[in-house]
Design a protein around this motif. Structure first.
Motif, mmCIF file in Angstrom:
data_model
loop_
_atom_site.group_PDB
_atom_site.id
_atom_site.type_symbol
_atom_site.label_atom_id
_atom_site.label_comp_id
_atom_site.label_asym_id
_atom_site.label_seq_id
_atom_site.Cartn_x
_atom_site.Cartn_y
_atom_site.Cartn_z
ATOM 1 N N GLU A 19 9.282 -14.358 4.104
ATOM 2 C CA GLU A 19 9.797 -14.687 2.768
ATOM 3 C C GLU A 19 8.984 -14.033 1.658
ATOM 4 N N ASP A 20 7.663 -13.922 1.847
ATOM 5 C CA ASP A 20 6.838 -13.281 0.816
ATOM 6 C C ASP A 20 7.199 -11.798 0.678
ATOM 7 N N LEU A 21 7.401 -11.132 1.792
ATOM 8 C CA LEU A 21 7.788 -9.723 1.771
ATOM 9 C C LEU A 21 9.156 -9.554 1.124
ATOM 10 N N ILE A 22 10.091 -10.386 1.502
ATOM 11 C CA ILE A 22 11.450 -10.304 0.953
ATOM 12 C C ILE A 22 11.429 -10.520 -0.558
ATOM 13 N N ALA A 23 10.705 -11.532 -1.013
ATOM 14 C CA ALA A 23 10.617 -11.808 -2.454
ATOM 15 C C ALA A 23 9.963 -10.640 -3.184
ATOM 16 N N TRP A 24 8.897 -10.080 -2.604
ATOM 17 C CA TRP A 24 8.224 -8.948 -3.228
ATOM 18 C C TRP A 24 9.152 -7.735 -3.311
ATOM 19 N N LEU A 25 9.873 -7.437 -2.243
ATOM 20 C CA LEU A 25 10.805 -6.307 -2.265
ATOM 21 C C LEU A 25 11.854 -6.485 -3.359
ATOM 22 N N ARG A 26 12.320 -7.687 -3.534
ATOM 23 C CA ARG A 26 13.304 -7.944 -4.596
ATOM 24 C C ARG A 26 12.682 -7.711 -5.977
ATOM 25 N N THR A 27 11.410 -8.100 -6.147
ATOM 26 C CA THR A 27 10.772 -7.915 -7.465
ATOM 27 C C THR A 27 10.521 -6.451 -7.786
ATOM 28 N N VAL A 28 10.337 -5.609 -6.757
ATOM 29 C CA VAL A 28 10.107 -4.182 -7.026
ATOM 30 C C VAL A 28 11.418 -3.406 -7.068
ATOM 31 N N GLY A 29 12.546 -4.098 -6.930
ATOM 32 C CA GLY A 29 13.841 -3.454 -7.092
ATOM 33 C C GLY A 29 14.455 -2.869 -5.836
ATOM 34 N N ALA A 30 13.983 -3.280 -4.673
ATOM 35 C CA ALA A 30 14.565 -2.776 -3.431
ATOM 36 C C ALA A 30 15.947 -3.381 -3.211
ATOM 37 N N PRO A 31 16.965 -2.550 -2.966
ATOM 38 C CA PRO A 31 18.321 -3.062 -2.761
ATOM 39 C C PRO A 31 18.651 -3.257 -1.279
ATOM 40 N N THR A 32 19.669 -4.041 -1.036
ATOM 41 C CA THR A 32 20.276 -4.070 0.290
ATOM 42 C C THR A 32 21.258 -2.915 0.343
ATOM 43 N N ARG A 33 21.741 -2.590 1.513
ATOM 44 C CA ARG A 33 22.721 -1.504 1.617
ATOM 45 C C ARG A 33 23.982 -1.846 0.834
ATOM 46 N N ALA A 34 24.369 -3.108 0.875
ATOM 47 C CA ALA A 34 25.574 -3.542 0.167
ATOM 48 C C ALA A 34 25.430 -3.380 -1.345
ATOM 49 N N GLU A 35 24.204 -3.410 -1.853
ATOM 50 C CA GLU A 35 23.958 -3.276 -3.287
ATOM 51 C C GLU A 35 23.879 -1.820 -3.751
ATOM 52 N N LEU A 36 23.821 -0.884 -2.818
ATOM 53 C CA LEU A 36 23.756 0.531 -3.193
ATOM 54 C C LEU A 36 25.117 1.034 -3.624
ATOM 55 N N PRO A 37 25.152 1.960 -4.555
ATOM 56 C CA PRO A 37 26.444 2.545 -4.944
ATOM 57 C C PRO A 37 27.022 3.328 -3.758
ATOM 58 N N TYR A 76 0.833 -1.202 0.000
ATOM 59 C CA TYR A 76 0.000 0.000 0.000
ATOM 60 C C TYR A 76 0.866 1.251 0.000
ATOM 61 N N LEU A 77 1.877 1.276 0.868
ATOM 62 C CA LEU A 77 2.730 2.457 0.961
ATOM 63 C C LEU A 77 3.598 2.651 -0.274
ATOM 64 N N LEU A 78 3.963 1.560 -0.943
ATOM 65 C CA LEU A 78 4.763 1.694 -2.159
ATOM 66 C C LEU A 78 3.984 2.417 -3.248
ATOM 67 N N SER A 79 2.663 2.340 -3.190
ATOM 68 C CA SER A 79 1.855 3.061 -4.185
ATOM 69 C C SER A 79 1.958 4.573 -3.979
ATOM 70 N N GLU A 80 2.508 4.983 -2.855
ATOM 71 C CA GLU A 80 2.768 6.401 -2.589
ATOM 72 C C GLU A 80 4.198 6.697 -3.038
ATOM 73 N N ARG A 81 4.739 7.777 -2.591
ATOM 74 C CA ARG A 81 6.080 8.182 -3.033
ATOM 75 C C ARG A 81 7.135 7.807 -1.985
ATOM 76 N N VAL A 82 7.564 6.559 -2.001
ATOM 77 C CA VAL A 82 8.567 6.102 -1.041
ATOM 78 C C VAL A 82 9.898 5.853 -1.746
ATOM 79 N N ASP A 83 10.959 5.939 -0.980
ATOM 80 C CA ASP A 83 12.317 5.751 -1.490
ATOM 81 C C ASP A 83 12.799 4.364 -1.079
ATOM 82 N N LEU A 84 12.888 3.463 -2.043
ATOM 83 C CA LEU A 84 13.332 2.090 -1.765
ATOM 84 C C LEU A 84 14.788 2.020 -1.312
ATOM 85 N N ASP A 85 15.555 3.050 -1.607
ATOM 86 C CA ASP A 85 16.981 3.075 -1.251
ATOM 87 C C ASP A 85 17.245 3.729 0.098
ATOM 88 N N TRP A 86 16.183 4.163 0.797
ATOM 89 C CA TRP A 86 16.355 4.889 2.051
ATOM 90 C C TRP A 86 17.057 4.018 3.083
#
Length: 128
Positions: free
Chosen positions: A108-126, A80-90
């Motif tokens: 696991e469902d949340l983790i899989a969904w976050l990966r499908t919407v492009g949410a990174p881990t901190r290690a994956e951020l530039p 629901y909140l992702l439909s608003e203006r949230v920063d996945l890299d925060w």
């Protein structure tokens, strides 16, 4: 055998149990409505929707609420909140992104969904 009720001491400003006793006169309700972040973390989707319907919520507050939903393992609230203006890299508390903190929830469902919407881990951020 039941414990006898507490006895009042002479000069006790809190007769009948005193401070800290659930039956004492200073018993106060600590119950209050959850704020946006608490509602998101608890998965109270109706309450989250009320906050958004009540007016303009700043983008950083929405992002922090999204992070809280991920921390609480609340997939429907996070969606629901992702439909608003949230920063996945925060990067929130503990230097964790929403995906990092979701990994601690073991949902696991949340983790899989976050990966499908492009949410990174901190290690994956530039590097900053």
């Amino acid at each position: 055998m039941a414990r006898p009720p507490p006895r009042d001491r002479p000069g006790d400003p809190h007769p009948g149990g005193g401070r800290g006793r659930p039956d004492g006169p200073l018993r106060r309700s600590t119950r209050r409505d959850p704020d946006l972040h608490e509602a998101a973390a608890l998965g109270l989707l109706d309450r989250v929707a009320e906050f958004l319907a009540a007016g303009s919520v700043p983008a950083d507050e929405l992002t922090a609420a999204f992070w809280s939903a991920c921390h609480g393992g609340q997939l429907s609230t996070a969606r629901y909140l992702l439909s608003e203006r949230v920063d996945l890299d925060w990067i929130g508390y503990g230097a964790a992104t929403p995906l990092d903190i979701a990994l601690t929830s073991r949902n696991e469902d949340l983790i899989a969904w976050l990966r499908t919407v492009g949410a990174p881990t901190r290690a994956e951020l530039p590097p900053a």
